[in-house]
Write a protein that holds these residues in place. Structure first.
Motif, PDB file in Angstrom:
ATOM      1  N   THR A   1       0.807  -1.227   0.000  1.00  8.63           N
ATOM      2  CA  THR A   1       0.000   0.000   0.000  1.00  8.63           C
ATOM      3  C   THR A   1       0.839   1.277   0.000  1.00  8.63           C
ATOM      4  O   THR A   1       0.288   2.363  -0.134  1.00  8.63           O
ATOM      5  CB  THR A   1      -0.936   0.045   1.226  1.00  8.63           C
ATOM      6  OG1 THR A   1      -0.155  -0.001   2.426  1.00  8.63           O
ATOM      7  CG2 THR A   1      -1.912  -1.126   1.205  1.00  8.63           C
TER       8      THR A   1
ATOM      9  N   ALA B   1       3.416  -0.467  -3.265  1.00  4.44           N
ATOM     10  CA  ALA B   1       2.292   0.108  -4.008  1.00  4.44           C
ATOM     11  C   ALA B   1       2.621   0.230  -5.488  1.00  4.44           C
ATOM     12  O   ALA B   1       1.769  -0.005  -6.351  1.00  4.44           O
ATOM     13  CB  ALA B   1       1.931   1.476  -3.430  1.00  4.44           C
TER      14      ALA B   1
ATOM     15  N   LEU C   1      -5.750  -1.283   5.743  1.00  7.72           N
ATOM     16  CA  LEU C   1      -6.249  -1.119   4.373  1.00  7.72           C
ATOM     17  C   LEU C   1      -5.977   0.294   3.880  1.00  7.72           C
ATOM     18  O   LEU C   1      -6.010   1.254   4.655  1.00  7.72           O
ATOM     19  CB  LEU C   1      -7.747  -1.423   4.333  1.00  7.72           C
ATOM     20  CG  LEU C   1      -8.146  -2.848   4.736  1.00  7.72           C
ATOM     21  CD1 LEU C   1      -9.656  -2.999   4.720  1.00  7.72           C
ATOM     22  CD2 LEU C   1      -7.487  -3.884   3.822  1.00  7.72           C
ATOM     23  N   PRO C   2      -5.717   0.465   2.581  1.00  7.77           N
ATOM     24  CA  PRO C   2      -5.393   1.796   2.058  1.00  7.77           C
ATOM     25  C   PRO C   2      -6.619   2.700   1.976  1.00  7.77           C
ATOM     26  O   PRO C   2      -7.746   2.225   1.780  1.00  7.77           O
ATOM     27  CB  PRO C   2      -4.845   1.493   0.665  1.00  7.77           C
ATOM     28  CG  PRO C   2      -5.552   0.238   0.264  1.00  7.77           C
ATOM     29  CD  PRO C   2      -5.687  -0.564   1.531  1.00  7.77           C
TER      30      PRO C   2
ATOM     31  N   HIS D   1      -7.065   4.800  -0.418  1.00  6.84           N
ATOM     32  CA  HIS D   1      -7.423   4.874  -1.843  1.00  6.84           C
ATOM     33  C   HIS D   1      -6.988   3.582  -2.532  1.00  6.84           C
ATOM     34  O   HIS D   1      -5.932   3.534  -3.173  1.00  6.84           O
ATOM     35  CB  HIS D   1      -6.769   6.092  -2.493  1.00  6.84           C
ATOM     36  CG  HIS D   1      -7.096   7.391  -1.814  1.00  6.84           C
ATOM     37  ND1 HIS D   1      -8.345   7.962  -1.898  1.00  6.84           N
ATOM     38  CD2 HIS D   1      -6.347   8.184  -1.005  1.00  6.84           C
ATOM     39  CE1 HIS D   1      -8.349   9.088  -1.195  1.00  6.84           C
ATOM     40  NE2 HIS D   1      -7.160   9.245  -0.641  1.00  6.84           N
ATOM     41  N   PRO D   2      -7.778   2.536  -2.422  1.00  8.73           N
ATOM     42  CA  PRO D   2      -7.394   1.250  -3.008  1.00  8.73           C
ATOM     43  C   PRO D   2      -7.333   1.301  -4.528  1.00  8.73           C
ATOM     44  O   PRO D   2      -8.055   2.067  -5.179  1.00  8.73           O
ATOM     45  CB  PRO D   2      -8.494   0.301  -2.533  1.00  8.73           C
ATOM     46  CG  PRO D   2      -9.669   1.191  -2.235  1.00  8.73           C
ATOM     47  CD  PRO D   2      -9.093   2.477  -1.752  1.00  8.73           C
TER      48      PRO D   2
ATOM     49  N   GLU E   1      -8.174  -0.108  -8.047  1.00  9.37           N
ATOM     50  CA  GLU E   1      -9.309  -0.877  -8.566  1.00  9.37           C
ATOM     51  C   GLU E   1      -8.862  -2.269  -9.009  1.00  9.37           C
ATOM     52  O   GLU E   1      -7.846  -2.425  -9.689  1.00  9.37           O
ATOM     53  CB  GLU E   1      -9.950  -0.136  -9.738  1.00  9.37           C
ATOM     54  CG  GLU E   1     -11.199  -0.815 -10.274  1.00  9.37           C
ATOM     55  CD  GLU E   1     -11.849  -0.030 -11.400  1.00  9.37           C
ATOM     56  OE1 GLU E   1     -12.832  -0.546 -11.987  1.00  9.37           O
ATOM     57  OE2 GLU E   1     -11.374   1.091 -11.700  1.00  9.37           O
TER      58      GLU E   1
ATOM     59  N   ARG F   1      -7.312  -6.960  -4.464  1.00 13.95           N
ATOM     60  CA  ARG F   1      -7.874  -7.424  -3.197  1.00 13.95           C
ATOM     61  C   ARG F   1      -6.846  -7.188  -2.097  1.00 13.95           C
ATOM     62  O   ARG F   1      -5.706  -7.644  -2.189  1.00 13.95           O
ATOM     63  CB  ARG F   1      -8.246  -8.910  -3.265  1.00 13.95           C
ATOM     64  CG  ARG F   1      -9.005  -9.384  -2.016  1.00 13.95           C
ATOM     65  CD  ARG F   1      -9.665 -10.732  -2.265  1.00 13.95           C
ATOM     66  NE  ARG F   1      -8.748 -11.850  -2.167  1.00 13.95           N
ATOM     67  CZ  ARG F   1      -8.496 -12.537  -1.043  1.00 13.95           C
ATOM     68  NH1 ARG F   1      -9.089 -12.187   0.094  1.00 13.95           N
ATOM     69  NH2 ARG F   1      -7.668 -13.558  -1.054  1.00 13.95           N
ATOM     70  N   TYR F   2      -7.265  -6.447  -1.071  1.00 14.01           N
ATOM     71  CA  TYR F   2      -6.354  -6.091   0.010  1.00 14.01           C
ATOM     72  C   TYR F   2      -6.646  -6.931   1.254  1.00 14.01           C
ATOM     73  O   TYR F   2      -7.809  -7.172   1.598  1.00 14.01           O
ATOM     74  CB  TYR F   2      -6.487  -4.603   0.366  1.00 14.01           C
ATOM     75  CG  TYR F   2      -5.961  -3.685  -0.711  1.00 14.01           C
ATOM     76  CD1 TYR F   2      -4.624  -3.305  -0.742  1.00 14.01           C
ATOM     77  CD2 TYR F   2      -6.805  -3.191  -1.706  1.00 14.01           C
ATOM     78  CE1 TYR F   2      -4.142  -2.462  -1.738  1.00 14.01           C
ATOM     79  CE2 TYR F   2      -6.334  -2.346  -2.697  1.00 14.01           C
ATOM     80  CZ  TYR F   2      -4.996  -1.982  -2.710  1.00 14.01           C
ATOM     81  OH  TYR F   2      -4.520  -1.153  -3.688  1.00 14.01           O
TER      82      TYR F   2
END
Length: 260
Positions: free
Chosen positions: A18, A23, A43-44, A46-47, A49, A52-53
């Motif tokens: 992340t 990243a 969890l980030p 701004h994931p 798209e 899967r985190y």
């Protein structure tokens, strides 16, 4: 000539995915069409798209086991494993400032996550007879900074040696194992350090960067690497385009290490 990396449809797990190099590796693999699972302690905001985190502390055996179980259950394993996770929070002051607890923290962050994840996920790769494992080491295994990174450098040296030994064992069975040793990378943490040093020295950010480069003995390229540059190397190494490369360690340090 087309330079398609032929990675589309592959499954990858990226640790430390992340921030910084992790990243950038996630972005690079996604751009190449890889299905990516990324781990981090949280969890980030701004994931990316399609990624899967998994939030997990990989410095613990329990955290690694939870990630491995999820990957095996939901993805059926992975084709690519990139162990990026690493770093140091050890105090300055040289060897005497590092008690057993500090040594354990450095080893549990910089060596054992890769060892444990490999042990959990390699059997499925071996059963298929294919796969790629990349360990992110550091040039500090060659150029340790005694003021504050003795334990970190030792852990990264162990990771590089482990990576070579693992490659000898599993490459004949279809699994390529490589390590990448970056020098100074301009990550979020590196920017913060340069800014702090600049403030202490009464200079600007560029002056802070020069302080760090001088501490490393100089970077002939004149600048740190960008996370994306390290990620591009790793993405290529995981691809079939690098299909005959195994057991090697690649320095990406702008010429910092003064020996061959």
């Amino acid at each position: 000539m087309s330079f398609d990396l032929r990675l589309a449809g592959q499954r990858a797990l990226v640790t430390g995915g992340t921030k910084g190099v992790g990243a950038a590796v996630v972005n690079g693999l996604r751009a190449a069409g890889v299905h990516v699972v990324a781990t981090a302690r949280s969890l980030p905001a701004h994931p990316v798209e399609g990624v899967r985190y998994l939030a997990s502390d990989l410095s613990t055996a329990e955290g690694v086991a939870a990630v491995a179980q999820s990957v095996l259950q939901h993805e059926g394993g992975v084709d690519i494993l990139v162990n990026v996770l690493g770093g140091s929070s050890a105090p300055g002051g040289g060897f005497a400032a590092l008690d057993d607890g500090e040594w354990a923290k450095e080893l549990n962050q910089n060596l054992m996550p890769a060892v444990r994840l490999d042990r959990a996920l390699l059997p499925a790769m071996l059963a298929r007879g294919s796969g790629v494992v990349v360990h992110v080491s550091s040039i500090q295994r060659l150029l340790p900074l005694p003021e504050s990174t003795i334990a970190y450098a030792a852990a990264k040296a162990a990771l590089s040696t482990y990576s070579k030994a693992l490659s000898k064992e599993v490459t004949p069975k279809g699994i390529r194992v490589l390590s990448v040793a970056p020098g100074w990378i301009e990550t979020e943490a590196a920017v913060a350090l340069a800014e702090r040093l600049a403030q202490q020295a009464g200079t600007d950010y560029e002056g802070g960067k020069r302080i760090i480069m001088q501490a490393l003995g100089g970077i002939p390229l004149g600048r740190p690497a960008k996370p994306e540059e390290v990620a591009d190397l790793i993405t290529f190494l995981t691809s079939p385009r690098a299909g005959s490369i195994s057991g090697a360690e690649y320095l990406i340090d702008g010429g910092t290490v003064p020996t061959v």
